[in-house]
Structures are given as structure tokens and as C-alpha cells.
Design an enzyme around this catalytic site. Structure first.
Site, PDB file in Angstrom:
ATOM      1  N   LYS A  32       0.912  -1.369   0.034  1.00 18.25           N
ATOM      2  CA  LYS A  32       0.188   0.007  -0.117  1.00 18.25           C
ATOM      3  C   LYS A  32       0.790   1.281   0.182  1.00 18.25           C
ATOM      4  CE  LYS A  32      -3.587  -0.715   2.376  1.00 18.25           C
ATOM      5  NZ  LYS A  32      -4.520  -1.115   3.717  1.00 18.25           N
ATOM      6  N   ARG A 103      -3.455   2.974   8.930  1.00 19.76           N
ATOM      7  CA  ARG A 103      -3.794   1.583   8.107  1.00 19.76           C
ATOM      8  C   ARG A 103      -2.450   0.768   7.991  1.00 19.76           C
ATOM      9  NH1 ARG A 103      -7.619   2.416   2.970  1.00 19.76           N
ATOM     10  NH2 ARG A 103      -8.213   4.482   3.467  1.00 19.76           N
ATOM     11  N   GLY A 112      -8.035  -8.230   6.329  1.00 16.57           N
ATOM     12  CA  GLY A 112      -8.456  -8.163   7.433  1.00 16.57           C
ATOM     13  C   GLY A 112      -7.541  -8.310   8.400  1.00 16.57           C
ATOM     14  N   MET A 114      -5.666  -5.883   9.679  1.00 15.06           N
ATOM     15  CA  MET A 114      -6.007  -4.959  10.680  1.00 15.06           C
ATOM     16  C   MET A 114      -7.180  -4.017  10.298  1.00 15.06           C
ATOM     17  SD  MET A 114      -4.120  -2.090  13.096  1.00 15.06           S
ATOM     18  CE  MET A 114      -5.018  -0.631  12.096  1.00 15.06           C
ATOM     19  N   ARG A 376      -4.001  -1.407  -6.083  1.00 11.26           N
ATOM     20  CA  ARG A 376      -3.081  -2.698  -6.083  1.00 11.26           C
ATOM     21  C   ARG A 376      -3.492  -3.311  -7.139  1.00 11.26           C
ATOM     22  NH1 ARG A 376      -5.788  -4.480  -0.449  1.00 11.26           N
ATOM     23  NH2 ARG A 376      -7.851  -4.373  -1.334  1.00 11.26           N
ATOM     24  N   HIS A 490     -16.668  -7.883   1.439  1.00 11.40           N
ATOM     25  CA  HIS A 490     -15.447  -8.851   2.082  1.00 11.40           C
ATOM     26  C   HIS A 490     -15.690 -10.182   1.460  1.00 11.40           C
ATOM     27  CE1 HIS A 490     -13.640 -11.458   5.143  1.00 11.40           C
ATOM     28  NE2 HIS A 490     -12.709 -10.519   5.110  1.00 11.40           N
ATOM     29  N   SER A 798      16.296 -40.429 -10.434  1.00 11.97           N
ATOM     30  CA  SER A 798      15.126 -39.608 -10.001  1.00 11.97           C
ATOM     31  C   SER A 798      15.011 -39.465  -8.569  1.00 11.97           C
ATOM     32  CB  SER A 798      13.999 -40.559 -10.577  1.00 11.97           C
ATOM     33  OG  SER A 798      12.644 -39.707 -10.329  1.00 11.97           O
ATOM     34  N   CYS A 865      10.602 -36.883  -8.625  1.00 19.46           N
ATOM     35  CA  CYS A 865       9.481 -37.598  -8.856  1.00 19.46           C
ATOM     36  C   CYS A 865       8.590 -37.562  -7.347  1.00 19.46           C
ATOM     37  CB  CYS A 865       9.458 -39.129  -9.135  1.00 19.46           C
ATOM     38  SG  CYS A 865      10.036 -40.251  -8.283  1.00 19.46           S
ATOM     39  N   TYR A 885      13.927 -33.081 -15.880  1.00 22.33           N
ATOM     40  CA  TYR A 885      12.363 -32.813 -15.721  1.00 22.33           C
ATOM     41  C   TYR A 885      11.891 -32.687 -14.186  1.00 22.33           C
ATOM     42  CZ  TYR A 885      12.439 -37.954 -14.770  1.00 22.33           C
ATOM     43  OH  TYR A 885      12.757 -39.149 -14.287  1.00 22.33           O
TER      44      TYR A 885
HETATM   45  C1  PEP Z   1       9.652 -40.422  -2.885  1.00 19.16           C
HETATM   46  O1  PEP Z   1      10.138 -40.966  -1.957  1.00 19.16           O
HETATM   47  O2  PEP Z   1       9.880 -39.299  -3.097  1.00 19.16           O
HETATM   48  C2  PEP Z   1       9.033 -41.104  -3.883  1.00 19.16           C
HETATM   49  C3  PEP Z   1       8.401 -40.589  -5.060  1.00 19.16           C
HETATM   50  O3  PEP Z   1       8.483 -42.484  -3.531  1.00 19.16           O
HETATM   51  P1  PEP Z   1       7.079 -42.980  -2.617  1.00 19.16           P
HETATM   52  O4  PEP Z   1       6.477 -41.662  -2.339  1.00 19.16           O
HETATM   53  O5  PEP Z   1       6.291 -43.967  -3.406  1.00 19.16           O
HETATM   54  O6  PEP Z   1       7.860 -43.426  -1.524  1.00 19.16           O
END
Ligand code: PEP
Ligand code: MG
Length: 909
Positions: A32, A103, A112, A114, A376, A490, A798, A865, A885
Site C-alpha cells: 500500500k 492503516r 482483514g 487490521m 494495488r 468482504h 530420479s 518424482c 524434468y
Molecule cells: C519419494 O520417496 O519421493 C517417492 C516418489 O516415492 P514414494 O513416495 O512412493 O516413497
């Protein structure tokens, strides 16, 4: 010991087309404060004022009130004098008084946190001066009564803490209305307002034991300190935690000359948006009230009017108001005050062009003069976010890069939720109509109190109006319905920010909190009854309405496509079935980063064979059971490979502890004993044998395949055979076989040998081959530490950051729920490390693992992963680590794609 640094600017002035700060200083001046300064600089008429920096809030928390007040007194006095010079009036003066507003203003907007204190500087003598100066006694005393009430609530702690308590000020007002037999605040006479002021002050004395402060400077310091304290109030802490904002940010305090929207019929106040915050449509819109102050518009106690004529016509259609009545009672600002409207329209265009983003502005008209109080970047729904970004790009307002950076990746989640099935909507029983305050489809059971929103799995919070105390419940509820309040109430603003479906201002609803009932058109609904809200039309529907899956289409598809132009790191998905794989491909997944094969064993017809395999004491018995599983697995892999048609698919070998598969109910144990022709006793003994003290650190991962190589053999065979079957059908499959939970290179070598031997055997049998990779999860710290050795053999890595987080922190994934919320509440952890990758600690293992792996194999393919693969800040970290990836659940794929593009754009910049 740390001490307060003497020489530093702690107070930044603005006004009269100059300012000490500017919009780049949000961290220091709060959003602000920075925007007020910037508006001053570009010639927008803002009431003059000053900002006490966020650093002072942090100093206040460290060094306490006395030290900090002493440190900034001179600067604040100087800044007040500056306002006095610009406005030509004096703070505390009895004849020509300057009043100010106070403010809060953190670097991000926190609804909200304050409530504002307005009209500060009034007392029994100054109010008389104000009455004379304005020539409007009623206005002066009304301002004074509002000030005592606000100051009492916000600074002196008069606000009731629980919903059962009544606000003492409201109680006094109600009693007076009753006595005088009037209904509205505007019906009070000047004498009534005077009486209220005295009664209010008595109430303060009674409750707090102190007189209401009469010295304007005491009032000012009280309000400044209250703003600082509000940073650590429950509401602010909740909002911070919900959004992962650290407590060190602190809030700034903005003090500004008061301008009045309640000085009569030539005054007013309003809120407006440069585009539609619900749909994203490029349409200037907003609401205003004549003879009112800011909180009147937001509180929803009076029906606000539309700013534009087109908005007013649309509103009238929804509210079923006849044209003659609309034009007479609810005219737009455009019709009522065309000159002010034109000026406002000019400023909104200027501000959007300047900030290159949709603006949410507050304004006040004082006796025909327009002041802009605030601007804003407006909160908006996910759909509006995407449309505004793409429209702004097409209009040439922003670049492609800016359009992508304007997307808040997590907000895309809203576009990935089910929507009402148009067929089901045709036969829906619409019981009432409100304003389409925040789009979406919500079906749930009625609750009437925010703190009861968790009473049902899906609840619709039904309120006359909402207030900042309701924030937590609004977040939990599936949808929000209010009887009062317009598009800028609100409820509407907060719901849009949360991306939550909301219908507001449904005047036909009669809500009775005491009986917990909702009456519409004579029909009574109770707590627990099902209703549905269509946030796009404002329809309130009885019962449940069927939903369908959303599509990635229109501007959403366009922005995703655009993001691919910039994203260099790919996004794969975690998918265990052809169905999941297909959803992910629809959302743009570029491969599968993790198929958890164990998930295929939980289906009814498979779990039996799986159990037989686990409970068997001999290799022969296990092989027989695995022979039953082989065709099923092969079929699954074929389905997945086919869905991914030529994209890489990482299949992980069996990972979880075996006891997860055994039956714990007696009936199922008996059934199993019969099927296996063994005694119930034997089944029970075997199950007992599988019990482990720490299953997560026990007989799981590659340890299963090493102790029972026939499992790995079966799985490797199923994968290779599936790929060969597809090849015969002319479909390419690219399997990447992944060994879980290795900690040493020897473990990898053991399993790799089994996989390759099996693959060679299948190639021989089929007289054909396919290409495949053998790689590993890096999810045990030792694997990350010895990644250079592992990369000698592994063809890809991975990072399983779920297990890696578990083992790096030593927090059991299954038990962390008991203490993590408390850790976050106490600030020991800022966020849940299982959701947001801990870059400082776990991140080091990820970085080291990647670098070490590539020191042996420079082109090593590396991905992630764990759950973090779909979390934007973690995705950015993965990009900066040089990963090829990230892989995440199908519904997070679009989020990760945008996050990947943003990471690349930010690095270029
Ligand atoms: C992990 O451990 O990050 C994973 C992808 O395997 P899981 O969650 O199946 O143990
Ligand atoms: Mg794991």
C-alpha cells in the site's frame, strides 16, 4: 547485543505529486505504501501522508514500544507537519483540524489483518471545530462516533472475541434505535450522535478502566502500535501460515490525511477494478455509495451502486430491479456524476497502463473532488488470471514473458476442478439468485458459522455477511453464500482471492443464526441440508448438482502453449494407470516420471495373488503366485505405454513394505487360509512375522527385490513383454526401469543384473529387442552422497524427495502430522517440508547428488518424482539444479509447466 541503528530513514512521506519512496520499495514500505508513493509520483491525486517502514515493525518486535517510538518520534512529527502544510490544517487544532487515517500494509495484501482507523485526531473539542469548519454538524459528530467505535474495537480491544458476545458499541446503537423507534444509522439526529459518543466513551471506560484518549498524539501512537501488534494477531498469523509468508516481513503503517465521503450528497466512496476480477473480462467495474465512508461499501450493510452504466444494467437484471427503479434509486456513477466518473475512468486507465496489471482501487469523493486512496494489483480468480494475462498480451500491454510471470501457478488448480454438468444444470431447482461474486461450482451442506465449516466434508458457509474473523472457515468451506454485500464485499473479494466459489448479496435469503435456518420463499433449509452454488451465474440451487471434468481450452490452453516456448525443463507425471496417464497427456505431460507398480496390486482380483505371493514360504510358491500377477501387470504396462505413445515411461519396481498388502481382518485371513490350503494359524504367524518396528526403514524398496529376486524378474518381464507387444502393434514404448531405495552401488548392481538377465531372456524368447534404461531413485541420503559411484552404472536418477525429506530430517512420513503443525505454528519450520522442498537442507543433497552423478556421467538424465515435483518454488529449484524434468500428479502438470517456464524466464532476466 543488537541495538537500534540510529541513522536510517524510517518514515517516508508522500503527497502533492512528490514522494520519498516508489513502487519498487514494497518490501520496505508495504504494498500500500509503495503504491501510494508511486501514485503521488505519477500525478494521481492521493491524500498526503507517510509510511512507517516494515523494518520498524521488526524493530518493534525486537526492541519494544518505548525504544521504537523514541526513535521515530521526530520523523513522524516532521511528516505530520508536511501533511499539515499541504492540507492547510493542523493536527489537534480546535479550529482547523487535520484528521488522519491509520492503516496496516504488509508487502503483500493480507485481507482483514487490521481494520483501518479513520478520523483519528478527534476529541470533544476538535469535533466542534470540525463541525464549524465543514458547516456540517451531523457529519462531524458522525465521524467522531465512528472514530470512537473503530479505535475502541481495533486499538483498545473492545471487539468481541467470540460470536456469542455482542459488540458493545452495536449494542448501544441498537438500544438507541429501539428507544427512538428508528431503523437506520442515517435516521440518528445530531443529538443522538452526540449521545452515542458519550455513551461509547463510557463503555470504553467501563471495559478498559481507562478514559478514551483525548490527546491526538496519544491516539496516533496507540494506533501505530496496534498496527504493529496486529502483525502477530491470530488472523494475520493464520493468513501468513496459509500462504507461507514469513513473520520477519512485518507490516508498514500508513498515515494519511482524511478525506470524507460522508460529507453529504456530493460526497461518496467506492471500490473499482480495471477488469472483471471474476471472469477477467476487460470491463471497468466497481461499486460506490453516496454519503458514506469506505467500510460501508465493503461491509455490505447498504446496497452499493454500480460505477458504470453497463454494470448497473447487468446488476439490475440479476437483482430483478425494474429500469425505472434502477435509474431512480440505483443510478451508476457514470449517470449520476459524469464528470467525476470521467476523471476516475481516466485514472483507472492510467494506473493499469502504469502497473501493467489489473488494478483494484479505492476512491473517495469529497464535496465533488475525487481522491484515489489506494491501488494495488487486484486479486482475481484463476480463470480471470489466465484471461487477463492473455488479453493483456494481445493488447500489447505486456510481453510474452510478463504474461507468463503474471500467472500464479498454484491458482491454476482452480481451473482443474470439476465444473457443473450443463445437462444437470438444466433440471436444477434454482431457489434464489445472488451476485456471481466468484465463479466456480460448489455443492455442499449448509453451515452458518465460519468456525463450524469443518463440520461436514463439503460445506457451504451461509452468512448474512462475512468479516475478517471468518477467514479460516471461508478457506475450509467449499463455497460461500451471503445475503448482503455486493461484488466488492468482504466475502466476494476474499473468495475471489482464494479462488473459492461465492454468491453474494442474495437478498431473498432470510438467515436466522439462532435457529440455524435459511428461509427462501417460504421454504426452510437447515444446517446440514445440501445446496449448490453457481458462482458464474449467481444461481443458488437446491440439493446436489452433477459435475464433469474440466477441459484445458481457450486462454488456458493458449497460455500453456506459450509456456512451452520458454520451458526448457520438461514436465512428466506420476501415473499408475492408463486413465491417469491419459489425463496427464491431456494436460501436457511429456512422459511418466513415476509409475508406482504396487498400486496395481491393490485391486480386488490382484490382491489375492499378491497375498499368496507374500505369505508363501517357498520360492516355488512365490513364483506360482507371481505367474498369476504377470499377465495383469503386463496388461497395465501396455495400457500405460499406449497412452503415452512414444513418450518415456519410468516404471519403478515394487517398493512398499509387504505387510501393507496382508489382510488384518479375521474374515479375510480365514478366506486366504482356505484359498492357500493352509491353517489360519499359519496365516496369522506369517502376518506377525511381517510386522516391523519401522516399516519405512525396513524390508522395502530394493531390499524386497534383493531378498526375493523373483519379484524383480516378474516385473522386468512384464515391462519388457509389454513394450514388445506394443512394438508388434506399431506403437513405440520407451520404458525406463527404476530401482527404488538404493543406498549403495552394490544394491543397484544386484538388481540391475536381475533386470538385464530377464530382459535378455525375453529378447531371446521373442527374437526381438527394444531399448530400455535402468536407473534408480535417489531417496536415501547415502545414495546422494555416493552418487558419483552410482552413476557409473545407473542410466538415470530420479530424486524421491518424499523419502529423502523423511530421512534427511529424520521425520517419519507417517507420523509427522503429530508435530509438524505445531512446528509451523511456532515458526520452527516455515512450511511443511513434505510439501515445499527444503532447499537449505534436503536441497543440498539433491544438488550434490546431481553434480556428483554428472561428474561421472555428464549427460546423466536427472529428474524428481517426489510430491515436490508439482510445487512451484521446488520446480524452480529443480530447474536451477539443472534437472531434465520434474514429475508430478496429473492435475499438477499445468502448474509445473508454468513454473518451469517461469524459472527459465527468471534466469534469463
Ligand atoms: C519419494 O520417496 O519421493 C517417492 C516418489 O516415492 P514414494 O513416495 O512412493 O516413497
Ligand atoms: Mg520413496
Amino acid at each position: 547485543m543488537e541495538t537500534l541503528q540510529e541513522v536510517k530513514t524510517r518514515v517516508y512521506k508522500f503527497g502533492n505529486k512528490t514522494a520519498d519512496g516508489n513502487s519498487t520499495m514494497k518490501n520496505l514500505l508495504g504494498g500500500k505504501g509503495a503504491n501510494l508513493a508511486e501514485m503521488g509520483l505519477i500525478g494521481i491525486p492521493v491524500p498526503p501522508g507517510f509510511t512507517i517502514t516494515t523494518e520498524v515493525c521488526t524493530e518493534y518486535n525486537k526492541f519494544g514500544q518505548d525504544a521504537v517510538v523514541k526513535m521515530i518520534t521526530r520523523e513522524v512529527e516532521d511528516a505530520i507537519e508536511n501533511i499539515e502544510n499541504i492540507m492547510g490544517s493542523k493536527f489537534g487544532d480546535k479550529e482547523d483540524p487535520l484528521l488522519v487515517s491509520v492503516r496496516s500494509g504488509a508487502r503483500v495484501s493480507m485481507p482483514g489483518m487490521m481494520d483501518t482507523v479513520l478520523n483519528l485526531g478527534l476529541n470533544d473539542e476538535v469535533v466542534v471545530g470540525l463541525a464549524e469548519k465543514s458547516g456540517n454538524e451531523r457529519f462531524a459528530w458522525d465521524s467522531y462516533r465512528r472514530f470512537i467505535q473503530m479505535y475502541g474495537d481495533v486499538v483498545l480491544g473492545m471487539k468481541p472475541e467470540s460470536k456469542e458476545d455482542i459488540d458493545p458499541f452495536e449494542e448501544i446503537m441498537e438500544a438507541l434505535k429501539h428507544k427512538r423507534n428508528i431503523e437506520l444509522d442515517t435516521d440518528f439526529t445530531v443529538q443522538d450522535l452526540k449521545d452515542l459518543c458519550y455513551d461509547f466513551k463510557d463503555a470504553v471506560k467501563k471495559r478498559t478502566g481507562h478514559d478514551f484518549p483525548t490527546n491526538p498524539w496519544d491516539q496516533l501512537w496507540g494506533a501505530v502500535v496496534a498496527v504493529f501488534n496486529s502483525w502477530n494477531g491470530d488472523r494475520a498469523v493464520y493468513y501468513r501460515n496459509m500462504n507461507g509468508y514469513p513473520s520477519e516481513w512485518g507490516t508498514a503503517v500508513n498515515v494519511q490525511a482524511m478525506v470524507y465521503g460522508n460529507m453529504g450528497d456530493n460526497s461518496g466512496t467506492g471500490v473499482c477494478f480495471t477488469r472483471d476480477a471474476g471472469t477477467g473480462e476487460n470491463l471497468f467495474n466497481g461499486e460506490y455509495l453516496i454519503n458514506a465512508q469506505g467500510e460501508d461499501v465493503v461491509a455490505g450493510t447498504r446496497t452499493p451502486q454500480q460505477i458504470t452504466k453497463i454494470g448497473s444494467l447487468r446488476w439490475a437484471e440479476l437483482a430483478k430491479v425494474e429500469e425505472a427503479e434502477r435509474a431512480e434509486l440505483y443510478p451508476s456513477l457514470e449517470e449520476l456524476m459524469p464528470e467525476i466518473y470521467n476523471e476516475l475512468n481516466e485514472y483507472q486507465q492510467k494506473l493499469e497502463l502504469h502497473y501493467k496489471d489489473m488494478q483494484d482501487m479505492e476512491f473517495t469523493m469529497q464535496d465533488g473532488k475525487l481522491w484515489i486512496l489506494q491501488t494495488r494489483n487486484g486479486k482475481r480468480t484463476g480463470a480471470a488470471m489466465v484471461k487477463i494475462a492473455m488479453d493483456s498480451l494481445k493488447e500489447g500491454l505486456i510481453t510474452e514473458e510478463q504474461a507468463i510471470l503474471q500467472i500464479e501457478p498454484n491458482k491454476l488448480d482452480e481451473l482443474l476442478h470439476p465444473v457443473f454438468d450443463p445437462k444437470a444444470l438444466k433440471s436444477a431447482n434454482v431457489i434464489a439468485q445472488g451476485l456471481p461474486a466468484s465463479p466456480g461450482a460448489a455443492t455442499g451442506q449448509i453451515v452458518f458459522f465460519a468456525d463450524e465449516a469443518d463440520k461436514f466434508k463439503k460445506s457451504i458457509l451461509v452468512r448474512i455477511e462475512t468479516s475478517p474473523e471468518d477467514l479460516e472457515g471461508m478457506n475450509i468451506a467449499t463455497g460461500i453464500l451471503t445475503a448482503r454485500g455486493g461484488m466488492t464485499s468482504h466475502a466476494a473479494v476474499v473468495a475471489r482471492g482464494m479462488g473459492k466459489c461465492c454468491v453474494s448479496g442474495a437478498g431473498a435469503l432470510k438467515i436466522n443464526y439462532k435457529n440455524r435456518t435459511l428461509i427462501v420463499d417460504g421454504h426452510e433449509y437447515h444446517e446440514g441440508d445440501w445446496i449448490s452454488l453457481n458462482g458464474s451465474t449467481g444461481n443458488i440451487i437446491e440439493g446436489k448438482v452433477a459435475t464433469i471434468e474440466p477441459e484445458l481450452s481457450g486462454e488456458f490452453a493458449e497460455i500453456m502453449e506459450l509456456s512451452d516456448k520458454f520451458a526448457t525443463m520438461k514436465v512428466r507425471t506420476n501415473a499408475d494407470s492408463p486413465k491417469d496417464a491419459k489425463v496427464a497427456v491431456k494436460f501436457g505431460a511429456q512422459g511418466i516420471g513415476l509409475t508406482r507398480t504396487e498400486h496395481m496390486f491393490f485391486e480386488v482380483d490382484r490382491i489375492k495373488a499378491m497375498r499368496e505371493m507374500i505369505l508363501s514360504d517357498t520360492v516355488k510358491g512365490r513364483k506360482e503366485a507371481l505367474d498369476q500377477l504377470l499377465p495383469m501387470q503386463r496388461e497395465d504396462f501396455e495400457g500405460i505405454f499406449e497412452a503415452m505413445a512414444g513418450l518415456p515411461v519410468t516404471v519403478r519396481l515394487l517398493d512398499p513394505p509387504l505387510h501393507e498388502f496382508v489382510p488384518h481382518a479375521l474374515a479375510q485371513q480365514k478366506e486366504l487360509a482356505e484359498e492357500m490350503h493352509i491353517s489360519l494359524e499359519a496365516v496369522k504367524n506369517k502376518i506377525a512375522e511381517l510386522e516391523e518396528f519401522n516399516p519405512m526403514l525396513g524390508h522395502r524398496g530394493c531390499r524386497l527385490g534383493i531378498t526375493y529376486p523373483e519379484i524383480t524378474e516378474m516385473q522386468a518381464r512384464a515391462i519388457i513383454e509389454a513394450a514388445l507387444n506394443l512394438k508388434e502393434r506399431g506403437i513405440e514404448a520407451k520404458p525406463e526401469i527404476m530401482i527404488p531405495l538404493i543406498g549403495t552401488i552394490a544394491e543397484f548392481e544386484n538388481q540391475e543384473a536381475v533386470i538385464r538377465a530377464t530382459a535378455n531372456k525375453v529378447f531371446e524368447e521373442r527374437n526381438d529387442t527394444i531399448e530400455y534404461l535402468v536407473g534408480t531413485m535417489i531417496e536415501i541420503p547415502r545414495a546422494a552422497l555416493t552418487a558419483d559411484l552410482i552413476a557409473k552404472k545407473a542410466e538415470f536418477f530420479s530424486f524421491g524427495t518424499n523419502d529423502l525429506t523423511q530421512m534427511a530430517f529424520g521425520y517419519s512420513r507417517d507420523d509427522a502430522g503429530k508435530f509438524l503443525p505445531i512446528y509451523i505454528e511456532h515458526g520452527i519450520l516455515k512450511v511443511d517440508p513434505f510439501e515445499v522442498l527444503d532447499q537449505e537442507g534436503v536441497g543440498q543433497l539433491v544438488k550434490m547428488g546431481t553434480e556428483k552423478g554428472r561428474s561421472t556421467k555428464p549427460n546423466l538424465k536427472v529428474g524428481i518424482c517426489g510430491e515436490h515435483g508439482g510445487e512451484p518454488s521446488s520446480v524452480e529449484f529443480c530447474f536451477n539444479t539443472g534437472m531434465n524434468y520434474v514429475s508430478c500428479s496429473p492435475y499438477r502438470v499445468p502448474i509445473a509447466r508454468i513454473a518451469s517456464a517461469q524459472a527459465a524466464i527468471k534466469k534469463q532476466a
